[in-house]
Design a protein around this motif. Structure first.
Motif, PDB file in Angstrom:
ATOM      1  N   GLN A 223      18.398  20.149 -32.611  1.00  0.00           N
ATOM      2  CA  GLN A 223      19.158  19.851 -33.815  1.00  0.00           C
ATOM      3  C   GLN A 223      18.789  18.467 -34.344  1.00  0.00           C
ATOM      4  O   GLN A 223      18.686  18.250 -35.561  1.00  0.00           O
ATOM      5  CB  GLN A 223      20.663  19.905 -33.515  1.00  0.00           C
ATOM      6  N   MET A 224      18.610  17.507 -33.430  1.00  0.00           N
ATOM      7  CA  MET A 224      18.244  16.148 -33.850  1.00  0.00           C
ATOM      8  C   MET A 224      16.860  16.142 -34.497  1.00  0.00           C
ATOM      9  O   MET A 224      16.643  15.479 -35.515  1.00  0.00           O
ATOM     10  CB  MET A 224      18.278  15.206 -32.648  1.00  0.00           C
TER      11      MET A 224
ATOM     12  N   ALA B  97      15.413  18.631 -36.059  1.00  0.00           N
ATOM     13  CA  ALA B  97      15.503  19.256 -37.381  1.00  0.00           C
ATOM     14  C   ALA B  97      16.053  18.266 -38.407  1.00  0.00           C
ATOM     15  O   ALA B  97      15.581  18.211 -39.551  1.00  0.00           O
ATOM     16  CB  ALA B  97      16.389  20.503 -37.313  1.00  0.00           C
ATOM     17  N   ALA B  98      17.028  17.452 -37.993  1.00  0.00           N
ATOM     18  CA  ALA B  98      17.613  16.464 -38.913  1.00  0.00           C
ATOM     19  C   ALA B  98      16.579  15.400 -39.281  1.00  0.00           C
ATOM     20  O   ALA B  98      16.410  15.077 -40.455  1.00  0.00           O
ATOM     21  CB  ALA B  98      18.840  15.814 -38.270  1.00  0.00           C
ATOM     22  N   LEU B  99      15.876  14.858 -38.280  1.00  0.00           N
ATOM     23  CA  LEU B  99      14.891  13.809 -38.559  1.00  0.00           C
ATOM     24  C   LEU B  99      13.743  14.343 -39.422  1.00  0.00           C
ATOM     25  O   LEU B  99      13.190  13.623 -40.241  1.00  0.00           O
ATOM     26  CB  LEU B  99      14.320  13.247 -37.244  1.00  0.00           C
TER      27      LEU B  99
ATOM     28  N   ASP C   4      14.078  16.695 -41.555  1.00  0.00           N
ATOM     29  CA  ASP C   4      14.698  17.236 -42.772  1.00  0.00           C
ATOM     30  C   ASP C   4      14.258  18.687 -43.007  1.00  0.00           C
ATOM     31  O   ASP C   4      13.825  19.055 -44.092  1.00  0.00           O
ATOM     32  CB  ASP C   4      14.389  16.359 -44.000  1.00  0.00           C
ATOM     33  N   ARG C   5      14.376  19.456 -41.948  1.00  0.00           N
ATOM     34  CA  ARG C   5      14.048  20.886 -42.023  1.00  0.00           C
ATOM     35  C   ARG C   5      15.215  21.679 -41.427  1.00  0.00           C
ATOM     36  O   ARG C   5      16.050  21.132 -40.709  1.00  0.00           O
ATOM     37  CB  ARG C   5      12.760  21.202 -41.247  1.00  0.00           C
ATOM     38  N   PRO C   6      15.277  22.990 -41.705  1.00  0.00           N
ATOM     39  CA  PRO C   6      16.381  23.789 -41.162  1.00  0.00           C
ATOM     40  C   PRO C   6      16.304  23.970 -39.651  1.00  0.00           C
ATOM     41  O   PRO C   6      15.244  23.812 -39.047  1.00  0.00           O
ATOM     42  CB  PRO C   6      16.232  25.141 -41.871  1.00  0.00           C
ATOM     43  N   GLN C   7      17.457  24.317 -39.092  1.00  0.00           N
ATOM     44  CA  GLN C   7      17.556  24.634 -37.667  1.00  0.00           C
ATOM     45  C   GLN C   7      18.234  25.991 -37.541  1.00  0.00           C
ATOM     46  O   GLN C   7      19.071  26.353 -38.358  1.00  0.00           O
ATOM     47  CB  GLN C   7      18.377  23.578 -36.935  1.00  0.00           C
TER      48      GLN C   7
END
Lengths: 249, 317
Positions: A130-131, A133-135, A137-140
């Protein structure tokens, strides 16, 4: 090239019953059997199946850990990964820094999907995917129990508390996998021999411009409070009486 | 002073009781102010329920069509913005699939470390959490971190009772929301039975039931007791019960007053899910099954003989 990046972690094998060191300073893992984190093995299996269906051309497996993690990367190569990368670190790397390392590898490798286990069975953190994907800037899509790829979209069924949720994510994306996605294959001896010739590169976090920090300090390890063994009853009548005595029925 | 921002979990209609357990966890941080973020669509009643939890000082209500479904990609930037705007020192969510999906994404956006499965609060910066499937309890210290994210192991805390009356503040956020993940559908067994995660009584079945047909015996005993139904991983993997009933390390972690395990051997991964149950009853034909080591009440014998008799005796009492 259509590439999948798979992260694997070297952990104490799930069949080993771990214990706290007598002085509470850590977990006694010396001599314990080590394996690929079982959820990561499922992630790798899924990536290999996607490649075998012709929906990917290369599976790159990466581990962040000590030099010993080469053993697990070799196992991953024997399962069918095309090449391996070890990001070697003698100290533990926290999930957010692991995500930073993986992000740097994504920039190099340009995968269309990153597959990870939903959590490692040692720290039980369930954070890195999840981290990342956030860094990035893409979906998870976490807790995946079914993954279907159609063009630039992945349709993922997720095992959530309420049942099965289906979401669609645009690729590239980070997918973290749950137990029921597949059953990983067994490694065959000839594959182990072949895996020895496959490339395994070693880098350090510094090579990737990441300097891991220790932000969460582990101060003590304890055994959990044990439940006491209770009464074994003779028959249903005794059981019902015991339940009534305790006000449970 | 600590300001704990809790992300409410809800299904679009009701506030999930896991939220009230997060409030109890947060309340153990000395002097903490506790806010609840409710992100939803048509969620005024949920915000009101959150405001009624004892110990809550305020509710931040973000009403938006984008929040109709709990997508981490959509919720995380909003939660991160709320945490910044309201100077949160702690951002907590429940350690359910909702919170596990969302909170690390929030943590990364805030460049904050996350503590997963908080089971005890020692101070504002010191917590305890289980590792190795609950076989080890780890004490952690995050001194020096101005902001931490955490998921709360709900089985470790009682729900904060209703009775409070915090203010609900409508908040509109100007945060760009990505459209790269989209909700498609949710399929789950909708049933009139109590919810597994919050039920006071749970009846669970294992591999020994032998078939989906026989698993009905589990439902029958559960219904006789007004209990929720659970299952071991072996029973789920064998197709006897749907996956959302799985209890254990990779399923649900529960803490009912009464847990009745039928034909469950008691693998470590299963016991992790029930170790906080107040009373564990095990019925198994194998007297050496590990579950008897942890059960408060045990009965050795054949399920198919015992269950009808148990139901008959319970009906008479």
């Amino acid at each position: 090239m259509k590439r999948i990046l798979v992260g694997i972690k070297r952990v104490v094998d799930y069949n080993v019953r771990v214990r706290v060191k007598p002085d509470g300073s850590g977990v006694a893992t010396e001599g314990a059997k080590m394996s690929i984190n079982p959820f990561d093995e499922i992630a790798l299996e899924e990536a290999l199946r996607i490649k075998e269906r012709g929906e990917a051309q290369e599976v790159v497996v990466v581990s962040i850990g000590t030099a010993d993690a080469q053993a697990q990367l070799r196992t991953a190569l024997a399962m069918g990964a095309d090449r391996a990368i070890l990001v070697q670190s003698e100290s533990a790397v926290e999930p957010l820094d692991a995500a930073r390392v993986l992000l740097k590898l994504i920039e190099r490798e340009q995968p269309f999907a990153v597959l990870l286990g939903k959590q490692a069975i040692d720290d039980d953190n369930n954070q890195t995917g999840q981290m990342l994907a956030a860094l990035w800037d893409r979906p998870q899509a976490t807790f995946a129990s079914r993954i279907e790829l159609t063009g630039d979209v992945a349709r993922v069924t997720r095992e959530v508390d309420a049942g099965l949720e289906t979401i669609e994510v645009d690729l590239p994306a980070v997918l973290t996998v749950d137990l029921r996605l597949n059953e990983p294959r067994y490694v065959k001896l000839p594959d182990i021999m072949k895996a020895k010739k496959k490339p395994l590169d070693t880098l350090t976090p510094a090579d990737l411009g990441v300097s891991p920090r220790q932000r969460v300090r582990s101060t003590r390890y304890d055994a959990p409070a044990a439940r006491q063994k209770g009464l074994v009853l003779k028959d249903v009548t005794e059981l019902v009486a015991a339940l009534k005595n305790r006000g449970l029925v | 002073m600590s300001h704990v921002l809790i992300v409410a979990e809800h299904d679009g209609r009701h506030l999930n009781p896991a939220t009230a357990k997060c409030v109890s966890c947060a309340a153990q941080i000395p002097g903490a102010r506790i806010s609840i973020a409710v992100l939803g669509q048509g969620s005024a009643a949920i915000a009101a329920a959150a405001a009624a939890l004892t110990g809550v000082t305020g509710v931040l209500h973000v009403e938006s069509a984008a929040n109709a479904h709990p997508l981490a990609t959509v919720l995380a930037p909003q939660v991160a913005q709320l945490a910044r705007d309201h100077a949160a020192t702690h951002v907590f969510g429940p350690s359910t699939t909702f919170g596990k999906d969302l909170m690390p994404r929030v943590a990364a956006l805030l460049d904050a470390p996350q503590l997963s499965d908080i089971m005890a609060v020692e101070s504002a910066q010191q917590f305890r959490r289980p590792i190795y499937a609950g076989n080890i309890v780890l004490s952690v210290d995050v001194s020096g971190e101005p902001l931490i994210v955490g998921t709360v192991r709900t089985a470790s805390f009682d729900a904060a009772p209703a009775g409070g009356s915090a203010c609900v503040e409508a908040v509109s956020l100007a945060v760009p929301l990505p459209a790269y993940a989209r909700f498609v559908s949710l399929s789950g067994a909708t049933s009139d039975r109590p919810d597994l995660q919050t039920a006071r009584r749970v009846v669970s079945g294992g591999r020994a039931l032998g078939s989906e047909e026989n698993f009905k015996l589990v439902y029958e005993l559960a219904d006789a007791l007004g209990a929720a139904v659970g299952a071991s991983r072996a029973a789920v993997d064998s197709g006897y019960a749907p996956n959302e009933l799985q209890v254990g390390q990779t399923g649900k972690i529960i803490a009912p007053d009464l847990y009745i395990a039928l034909g469950i051997s008691g693998a470590i991964q299963h016991m992790t899910g029930i170790k906080d149950a107040k009373t564990i009853v095990a019925i198994n034909k194998d007297a050496d099954a590990p579950i008897f080591e942890s059960a408060d009440l045990g009965l050795v014998g054949d399920l198919f003989t015992i269950l009808p008799e148990l139901r008959a005796q319970l009906a008479r009492s």
